[in-house]
Design a protein around this motif. Structure first.
Motif, PDB file in Angstrom:
ATOM      1  N   TRP A 417      54.026  40.140  61.266  1.00  0.00           N
ATOM      2  CA  TRP A 417      52.870  41.038  61.270  1.00  0.00           C
ATOM      3  C   TRP A 417      52.174  40.886  62.612  1.00  0.00           C
ATOM      4  O   TRP A 417      52.484  39.970  63.382  1.00  0.00           O
ATOM      5  CB  TRP A 417      51.903  40.751  60.107  1.00  0.00           C
ATOM      6  CG  TRP A 417      51.340  39.370  60.083  1.00  0.00           C
ATOM      7  CD1 TRP A 417      50.197  38.938  60.687  1.00  0.00           C
ATOM      8  CD2 TRP A 417      51.897  38.220  59.422  1.00  0.00           C
ATOM      9  NE1 TRP A 417      50.005  37.598  60.450  1.00  0.00           N
ATOM     10  CE2 TRP A 417      51.042  37.133  59.673  1.00  0.00           C
ATOM     11  CE3 TRP A 417      53.046  38.006  58.644  1.00  0.00           C
ATOM     12  CZ2 TRP A 417      51.296  35.848  59.182  1.00  0.00           C
ATOM     13  CZ3 TRP A 417      53.293  36.730  58.156  1.00  0.00           C
ATOM     14  CH2 TRP A 417      52.423  35.674  58.421  1.00  0.00           C
ATOM     15  N   GLU A 419      48.511  41.146  65.150  1.00  0.00           N
ATOM     16  CA  GLU A 419      47.064  40.966  65.192  1.00  0.00           C
ATOM     17  C   GLU A 419      46.392  42.337  65.190  1.00  0.00           C
ATOM     18  O   GLU A 419      46.939  43.307  65.683  1.00  0.00           O
ATOM     19  CB  GLU A 419      46.725  40.233  66.489  1.00  0.00           C
ATOM     20  CG  GLU A 419      45.453  39.451  66.463  1.00  0.00           C
ATOM     21  CD  GLU A 419      45.580  38.194  65.622  1.00  0.00           C
ATOM     22  OE1 GLU A 419      45.335  38.301  64.414  1.00  0.00           O
ATOM     23  OE2 GLU A 419      45.902  37.142  66.152  1.00  0.00           O
ATOM     24  N   ASN A 420      45.208  42.368  64.633  1.00  0.00           N
ATOM     25  CA  ASN A 420      44.366  43.548  64.732  1.00  0.00           C
ATOM     26  C   ASN A 420      44.252  43.957  66.209  1.00  0.00           C
ATOM     27  O   ASN A 420      43.856  43.154  67.042  1.00  0.00           O
ATOM     28  CB  ASN A 420      42.994  43.152  64.158  1.00  0.00           C
ATOM     29  CG  ASN A 420      41.969  44.231  64.273  1.00  0.00           C
ATOM     30  OD1 ASN A 420      42.049  45.089  65.142  1.00  0.00           O
ATOM     31  ND2 ASN A 420      40.990  44.183  63.390  1.00  0.00           N
ATOM     32  N   LYS A 422      42.201  45.629  67.920  1.00  0.00           N
ATOM     33  CA  LYS A 422      40.866  45.481  68.513  1.00  0.00           C
ATOM     34  C   LYS A 422      40.637  44.026  68.938  1.00  0.00           C
ATOM     35  O   LYS A 422      40.161  43.731  70.028  1.00  0.00           O
ATOM     36  CB  LYS A 422      39.808  45.920  67.482  1.00  0.00           C
ATOM     37  CG  LYS A 422      38.409  45.976  68.042  1.00  0.00           C
ATOM     38  CD  LYS A 422      37.426  46.438  66.982  1.00  0.00           C
ATOM     39  CE  LYS A 422      36.168  45.588  67.042  1.00  0.00           C
ATOM     40  NZ  LYS A 422      35.549  45.421  65.752  1.00  0.00           N
ATOM     41  N   TRP A 423      41.023  43.126  68.066  1.00  0.00           N
ATOM     42  CA  TRP A 423      40.841  41.705  68.356  1.00  0.00           C
ATOM     43  C   TRP A 423      41.758  41.265  69.500  1.00  0.00           C
ATOM     44  O   TRP A 423      41.390  40.466  70.359  1.00  0.00           O
ATOM     45  CB  TRP A 423      41.102  40.903  67.080  1.00  0.00           C
ATOM     46  CG  TRP A 423      41.007  39.420  67.273  1.00  0.00           C
ATOM     47  CD1 TRP A 423      42.005  38.505  67.144  1.00  0.00           C
ATOM     48  CD2 TRP A 423      39.849  38.672  67.664  1.00  0.00           C
ATOM     49  NE1 TRP A 423      41.552  37.249  67.422  1.00  0.00           N
ATOM     50  CE2 TRP A 423      40.234  37.322  67.745  1.00  0.00           C
ATOM     51  CE3 TRP A 423      38.535  39.019  67.964  1.00  0.00           C
ATOM     52  CZ2 TRP A 423      39.342  36.305  68.104  1.00  0.00           C
ATOM     53  CZ3 TRP A 423      37.652  38.008  68.327  1.00  0.00           C
ATOM     54  CH2 TRP A 423      38.055  36.683  68.391  1.00  0.00           C
ATOM     55  N   GLN A 424      42.947  41.858  69.526  1.00  0.00           N
ATOM     56  CA  GLN A 424      43.899  41.535  70.581  1.00  0.00           C
ATOM     57  C   GLN A 424      43.322  41.928  71.952  1.00  0.00           C
ATOM     58  O   GLN A 424      43.447  41.203  72.929  1.00  0.00           O
ATOM     59  CB  GLN A 424      45.188  42.311  70.325  1.00  0.00           C
ATOM     60  CG  GLN A 424      46.418  41.641  70.884  1.00  0.00           C
ATOM     61  CD  GLN A 424      47.668  42.295  70.338  1.00  0.00           C
ATOM     62  OE1 GLN A 424      47.755  43.506  70.259  1.00  0.00           O
ATOM     63  NE2 GLN A 424      48.641  41.505  69.975  1.00  0.00           N
ATOM     64  N   ASP A 446      34.872  40.397  64.237  1.00  0.00           N
ATOM     65  CA  ASP A 446      34.451  40.850  62.910  1.00  0.00           C
ATOM     66  C   ASP A 446      34.823  39.823  61.858  1.00  0.00           C
ATOM     67  O   ASP A 446      35.383  38.797  62.143  1.00  0.00           O
ATOM     68  CB  ASP A 446      35.088  42.201  62.576  1.00  0.00           C
ATOM     69  CG  ASP A 446      36.565  42.237  62.887  1.00  0.00           C
ATOM     70  OD1 ASP A 446      37.073  43.297  63.248  1.00  0.00           O
ATOM     71  OD2 ASP A 446      37.222  41.177  62.783  1.00  0.00           O
TER      72      ASP A 446
END
Ligand code: CA
Length: 446
Positions: A417, A419-420, A422-424, A446
């Motif tokens: 899977w 990472e989000n 946005k976070w990446q 978040d």
């Protein structure tokens, strides 16, 4: 039914098998213990364990975030070899169920096995602690849960479970209840036991008891100070029980953090650069102590390059369990290094990768690669804060470490899977700031 792991116990060792207590803090700063140099926090119980045990100065986890770090620790394998590379598994996934965990092997060899606290490496039936070698589970499957009696519904991964049964949280404060549950597990266990005390503290949310905060009236981080103080109190309570019941001498205790201090919990990773989520030493080098009075002399400091991957083989070694030939582990037992049978480092090289960012340690040399930035090479012996890129000055060393990373990566698999995004992106920005020695932009994950 117990899994047959193919690993066997040498009969001469069976009656001497130690209890094993693995204590994992969550997002604890490198500096945030008395024995690590903290001047403003109070950790008397851990300081005593450290003083009577071995303090590791160059020990690493396999990831700078929670879930992959735990997957590497519990399987003894680089998690990139089985797709557990990104953080926080999606609902239907977790740590590859075809792999044997350290709990599987210990249980298969006569240990009562328990985990208390945060799991975070899978939620569904086959990924649940009771399916991964643990006889007993008290805790929560996700992360970031309240420290106070907030009773999440059973489908929420922050809900408290006893084994597979939802048992709403009725304690006063989670960290103290973890200690009580740990003592209960030990009381209920015939020896030997293996207890993985997976502390919620001091991961956010920043929930602290008023009376603990009152101990730090002048602190600029009173909640964090109180959470760490409570964490230390929990360790002290378990240690006290082991002492009272005569189990302390032959219990192997290991304490470490699952990754570096986070930028959102007021932790302090000094003198290291960086923090949770990046490849600087502050993200991946952690406080680490080993304590086993019966076998390992206290008062030692160990500077060898060490990994949480070493815990699986260390526990097998301590328990006198012979590893099956099919079980491939990426670490090595630490015990010979602590009993003067071996000198040097457990590892010549260590590798790190989470999707876009990778790093290699080779002795004191450190290579970091960020996909949209390039490479930097640091000499930690002369530049422990990772500021001066020596890539052009050391072309041969740079090339050999780059090739070593590529060879290691050839054994990895596609992450199961991602990472989000946005976070990446946020992580990438922070990495670039750190690589350019710019002040860090404030982040609000978040
Ligand atoms: Ca963590």
């Amino acid at each position: 039914m117990a899994l047959n792991t193919g690993c066997s116990t040498a009969p001469k060792n069976a009656e001497e098998q130690p209890n094993i207590l693995l204590i994992l803090a969550d997002d604890l700063g490198f500096n945030d213990l008395g024995f690590q140099g903290s001047k403003d926090l109070s950790t008397p119980n851990l300081d005593t364990l450290a003083r009577n045990g071995v303090i590791f100065t160059d020990a690493h986890v396999t990831a700078s975030v929670c879930s992959p770090s735990r997957a590497g620790l519990i399987t003894g394998k680089y998690q990139q070899f089985f797709g557990h590379e990104a953080n926080i598994p999606p609902p239907q996934l977790g740590t590859d169920t075809t792999l044997v965990t350290i709990a599987d092997v210990l249980r298969d060899n006569g240990y009562r096995t328990g985990i208390n606290g945060k799991w975070h490496i899978g939620y569904e039936y086959n990924y649940h602690p009771n399916s991964r070698g643990f006889d007993h589970f008290w805790g929560f499957l996700g992360g970031h849960r309240s420290y106070f009696p907030e009773n999440y519904p059973p489908e929420n991964h922050k809900a408290i479970y006893t084994n597979r049964t939802h048992t709403p949280f009725t304690g006063n404060y989670l960290t103290d209840t973890q200690a009580d549950e740990a003592v209960k597990f030990i009381k209920d266990s015939n020896e030997p036991f293996f207890l993985f005390l997976s502390l919620a503290a001091p991961h956010a949310p920043m929930h602290a008891l008023e009376e603990d905060m009152a101990r730090f009236p002048n602190s600029d981080r009173p909640e964090y100070a109180a959470m760490v103080y409570a964490m230390d109190r929990a360790v002290g309570k378990v240690v006290q029980h082991l002492k009272q019941t005569g189990k302390f001498e032959n219990t192997l205790i290991v304490f470490l953090s699952d990754n570096g201090g986070s930028p959102v919990n007021d932790s302090n990773n000094s003198p290291l650069k960086g923090f949770k989520g990046n490849k600087f030493e502050g993200g991946i080098r952690v406080p680490f102590i080993v304590h086993w009075p019966k076998v390992i002399d206290g008062g030692q400091s160990f500077d060898g390059l060490t990994s949480s991957l070493d815990l699986f083989p260390t526990f097998l070694d301590a328990a006198g369990i012979k590893k099956s030939s099919e079980l491939e582990l990426d670490g090595t037992s630490l015990i010979p290094f602590l009993t003067n049978e071996k000198t040097g480092s457990p590892h010549d090289m260590l590798f790190f990768r989470k999707e876009m960012a990778a790093a290699v340690r080779h002795g004191n040399w450190k290579l970091i690669r960020l996909d949209d930035y390039g490479y930097v090479l640091y000499d930690l012996a002369t530049d422990p804060y990772e500021t001066t890129n020596l890539k052009n000055r050391e072309p041969e060393r740079f090339e050999s470490m780059k090739i070593a990373l590529e060879n290691w990566e050839s054994k990895t698999v596609e992450p199961w899977w991602s990472e989000n995004p946005k976070w990446q992106e946020v992580t990438s920005d922070i990495h670039q700031d750190l690589m350019n020695n710019r002040p860090i932009r404030r982040i609000s994950p978040d």
